[in-house]
Design a protein around this motif. Structure first.
Motif, mmCIF file in Angstrom:
data_model
loop_
_atom_site.group_PDB
_atom_site.id
_atom_site.type_symbol
_atom_site.label_atom_id
_atom_site.label_comp_id
_atom_site.label_asym_id
_atom_site.label_seq_id
_atom_site.Cartn_x
_atom_site.Cartn_y
_atom_site.Cartn_z
ATOM 1 N N PHE A 1 1.167 -2.097 -0.168
ATOM 2 C CA PHE A 1 -0.507 -0.165 0.029
ATOM 3 C C PHE A 1 1.560 1.027 0.381
ATOM 4 O O PHE A 1 2.376 0.973 0.614
ATOM 5 C CB PHE A 1 -1.366 0.319 0.871
ATOM 6 C CG PHE A 1 -1.724 -1.038 1.460
ATOM 7 C CD1 PHE A 1 -1.118 -1.949 2.496
ATOM 8 C CD2 PHE A 1 -2.645 -0.971 1.050
ATOM 9 C CE1 PHE A 1 -1.611 -3.702 2.235
ATOM 10 C CE2 PHE A 1 -3.360 -2.478 1.480
ATOM 11 C CZ PHE A 1 -3.069 -3.253 1.890
ATOM 12 N N TYR B 1 0.363 5.117 1.330
ATOM 13 C CA TYR B 1 -1.169 6.384 2.125
ATOM 14 C C TYR B 1 0.267 7.529 2.400
ATOM 15 O O TYR B 1 0.733 7.530 1.745
ATOM 16 C CB TYR B 1 -1.411 5.472 3.965
ATOM 17 C CG TYR B 1 -2.438 4.708 3.667
ATOM 18 C CD1 TYR B 1 -1.585 3.325 3.590
ATOM 19 C CD2 TYR B 1 -3.465 4.943 4.136
ATOM 20 C CE1 TYR B 1 -2.948 2.381 3.455
ATOM 21 C CE2 TYR B 1 -4.407 4.086 4.386
ATOM 22 C CZ TYR B 1 -3.627 2.411 3.929
ATOM 23 O OH TYR B 1 -4.601 1.570 3.783
ATOM 24 N N GLN C 1 0.072 11.588 4.260
ATOM 25 C CA GLN C 1 -0.599 12.237 4.837
ATOM 26 C C GLN C 1 -0.308 13.914 4.883
ATOM 27 O O GLN C 1 0.608 14.137 5.657
ATOM 28 C CB GLN C 1 -0.340 12.030 6.417
ATOM 29 C CG GLN C 1 -0.661 12.338 8.060
ATOM 30 C CD GLN C 1 0.035 11.892 8.848
ATOM 31 O OE1 GLN C 1 1.639 11.205 8.728
ATOM 32 N NE2 GLN C 1 -1.004 11.590 9.416
ATOM 33 N N GLN D 1 -4.166 13.886 7.784
ATOM 34 C CA GLN D 1 -5.545 12.803 7.865
ATOM 35 C C GLN D 1 -4.103 11.808 7.151
ATOM 36 O O GLN D 1 -4.128 11.977 6.631
ATOM 37 C CB GLN D 1 -6.639 13.147 7.080
ATOM 38 C CG GLN D 1 -8.006 11.936 6.789
ATOM 39 C CD GLN D 1 -8.342 11.775 7.747
ATOM 40 O OE1 GLN D 1 -9.321 12.434 8.019
ATOM 41 N NE2 GLN D 1 -8.784 9.983 7.501
ATOM 42 N N MET D 2 -4.947 10.455 7.141
ATOM 43 C CA MET D 2 -4.245 9.378 6.666
ATOM 44 C C MET D 2 -4.769 8.558 5.354
ATOM 45 O O MET D 2 -6.175 8.576 5.357
ATOM 46 C CB MET D 2 -3.487 8.412 7.573
ATOM 47 C CG MET D 2 -2.605 8.344 8.069
ATOM 48 S SD MET D 2 -0.902 8.229 7.787
ATOM 49 C CE MET D 2 -0.613 7.045 7.277
ATOM 50 N N LEU E 1 -5.546 6.416 1.979
ATOM 51 C CA LEU E 1 -5.451 5.294 0.948
ATOM 52 C C LEU E 1 -5.210 5.852 -0.468
ATOM 53 O O LEU E 1 -5.852 6.702 -0.787
ATOM 54 C CB LEU E 1 -6.219 4.286 0.974
ATOM 55 C CG LEU E 1 -6.041 2.846 -0.356
ATOM 56 C CD1 LEU E 1 -4.218 1.625 0.464
ATOM 57 C CD2 LEU E 1 -6.870 2.208 -0.315
ATOM 58 N N ARG F 1 -3.517 0.444 -3.571
ATOM 59 C CA ARG F 1 -2.920 -0.693 -3.058
ATOM 60 C C ARG F 1 -2.475 -2.254 -4.137
ATOM 61 O O ARG F 1 -3.122 -1.738 -5.400
ATOM 62 C CB ARG F 1 -4.683 -1.205 -2.315
ATOM 63 C CG ARG F 1 -4.408 -3.203 -2.171
ATOM 64 C CD ARG F 1 -5.707 -3.332 -1.939
ATOM 65 N NE ARG F 1 -5.527 -4.405 -2.189
ATOM 66 C CZ ARG F 1 -6.700 -5.532 -0.522
ATOM 67 N NH1 ARG F 1 -6.691 -5.142 0.193
ATOM 68 N NH2 ARG F 1 -6.975 -6.412 -0.998
ATOM 69 N N PHE G 1 3.574 7.459 2.915
ATOM 70 C CA PHE G 1 3.802 5.954 3.310
ATOM 71 C C PHE G 1 3.916 5.089 2.756
ATOM 72 O O PHE G 1 2.899 4.819 1.945
ATOM 73 C CB PHE G 1 3.223 5.692 4.831
ATOM 74 C CG PHE G 1 3.600 6.370 5.966
ATOM 75 C CD1 PHE G 1 2.934 8.094 6.024
ATOM 76 C CD2 PHE G 1 4.098 6.484 6.902
ATOM 77 C CE1 PHE G 1 2.719 8.734 6.843
ATOM 78 C CE2 PHE G 1 4.847 7.493 7.773
ATOM 79 C CZ PHE G 1 4.411 9.082 7.908
ATOM 80 N N LEU H 1 -0.083 -4.247 9.297
ATOM 81 C CA LEU H 1 0.488 -3.358 8.841
ATOM 82 C C LEU H 1 1.726 -3.262 9.188
ATOM 83 O O LEU H 1 1.850 -3.184 10.243
ATOM 84 C CB LEU H 1 -0.244 -2.702 8.516
ATOM 85 C CG LEU H 1 -1.618 -2.632 6.925
ATOM 86 C CD1 LEU H 1 -2.071 -0.730 7.091
ATOM 87 C CD2 LEU H 1 -0.573 -2.950 5.687
ATOM 88 N N TRP I 1 5.296 -0.314 9.078
ATOM 89 C CA TRP I 1 5.149 0.980 7.702
ATOM 90 C C TRP I 1 6.381 1.279 7.659
ATOM 91 O O TRP I 1 7.263 0.814 8.868
ATOM 92 C CB TRP I 1 4.609 1.745 8.869
ATOM 93 C CG TRP I 1 2.773 1.390 9.117
ATOM 94 C CD1 TRP I 1 2.226 0.728 9.921
ATOM 95 C CD2 TRP I 1 2.072 2.166 7.866
ATOM 96 N NE1 TRP I 1 0.568 1.009 9.035
ATOM 97 C CE2 TRP I 1 0.358 1.849 8.613
ATOM 98 C CE3 TRP I 1 2.214 3.235 7.167
ATOM 99 C CZ2 TRP I 1 -0.430 2.214 8.276
ATOM 100 C CZ3 TRP I 1 0.291 3.018 6.738
ATOM 101 C CH2 TRP I 1 -0.613 2.716 7.422
#
Lengths: 112, 115
Positions: free
Chosen positions: B35, B37, B39, B44-45, B47, B50, B91, B103, B105
């Motif tokens: 994934f 992501y 921020q 706010q994180m 997506l 994927r 990320f 997950l 990271w």
């Protein structure tokens, strides 16, 4: 409509206090998570519940206790707060553990 | 144990340029998910994209695409026609297909889009 919501968004408190952060998701997901993001932006999983069952319980102080009253809610209670607990705490949810996670807006906790 | 490495702590590009963020991972698993992501400053994180490891086709999502090289264990993110709103921490994350699907990271890459 907010998919994953957290309250409060900001929390300032003194050392030794007990506080709770609430999380709710309206996505119908089965799995919920709590993460801690430190000042260097590193994300660390704390807990995960799937269908109200604890499936991830990482090494965190036992002052942190999650509680899942139902599949839509996952709360985090912290006892005897310490300076090192200051961080941003994120709640997330996913359809099931193998699906992508959707995050709440985060709660910035500051312990003074 | 699985690890995820993002070797670029910070990058900056001009608006409208294309930028590639690198991500490598270490695993002995054959089935897994990857994934990206983002921020933004709002914290706010979100997506971005994927990828399932069993799929050879690289995932795309509008201006965002990945270059997934399974043998090299590389999963880079390309952002085309970058916009000011792409300024964010990015990320990379790895999920093993089994067990508790936790997950893992990366440390993140701070991307700044300059006007």
């Amino acid at each position: 409509d907010t998919a994953v919501s957290q309250t409060p968004k900001y929390l300032v408190t003194q050392m030794g206090n007990d506080k709770s952060i609430k999380c709710e998701q309206n996505l119908g997901h089965d799995t919920m998570y709590w993460y801690k993001q430190d000042s260097k932006k590193f994300l660390k999983i704390m807990f995960s519940y799937n269908n109200k069952e604890l499936i991830i319980n990482e090494t965190v102080p036992n002052r942190f206790s999650p509680k899942s009253p139902d599949k839509a809610h996952l709360n985090l209670h912290i006892n005897s707060l310490e300076l090192g607990d200051s961080a941003v705490y994120f709640c997330a949810s996913s359809q099931s553990p193998s699906y992508e996670q959707y995050f709440g807006p985060g709660t910035r906790l500051t312990v003074t | 144990a699985q690890t995820v490495t993002q070797s670029q702590p910070e990058m900056s590009v001009q608006e409208a340029e294309t930028v590639t963020l690198s991500c490598t991972y270490d695993t002995s698993e054959s089935n897994y998910y990857l994934f990206w992501y983002k921020q933004p400053p709002s914290r706010q994180m979100i997506l971005v994209i994927r990828q399932e490891a069993y799929k050879q086709q690289n995932a795309t999502e509008n201006r965002f695409s990945v270059n997934f090289q399974k043998a090299a264990k590389s999963f880079s993110l390309k952002i085309s026609d970058s916009q000011l709103g792409d300024t964010a921490m990015y990320f990379c994350a790895f999920m093993k297909y089994a067990s508790n699907y936790q997950l893992i990271w990366g440390a993140g890459t701070k991307l700044i889009i300059k006007p």
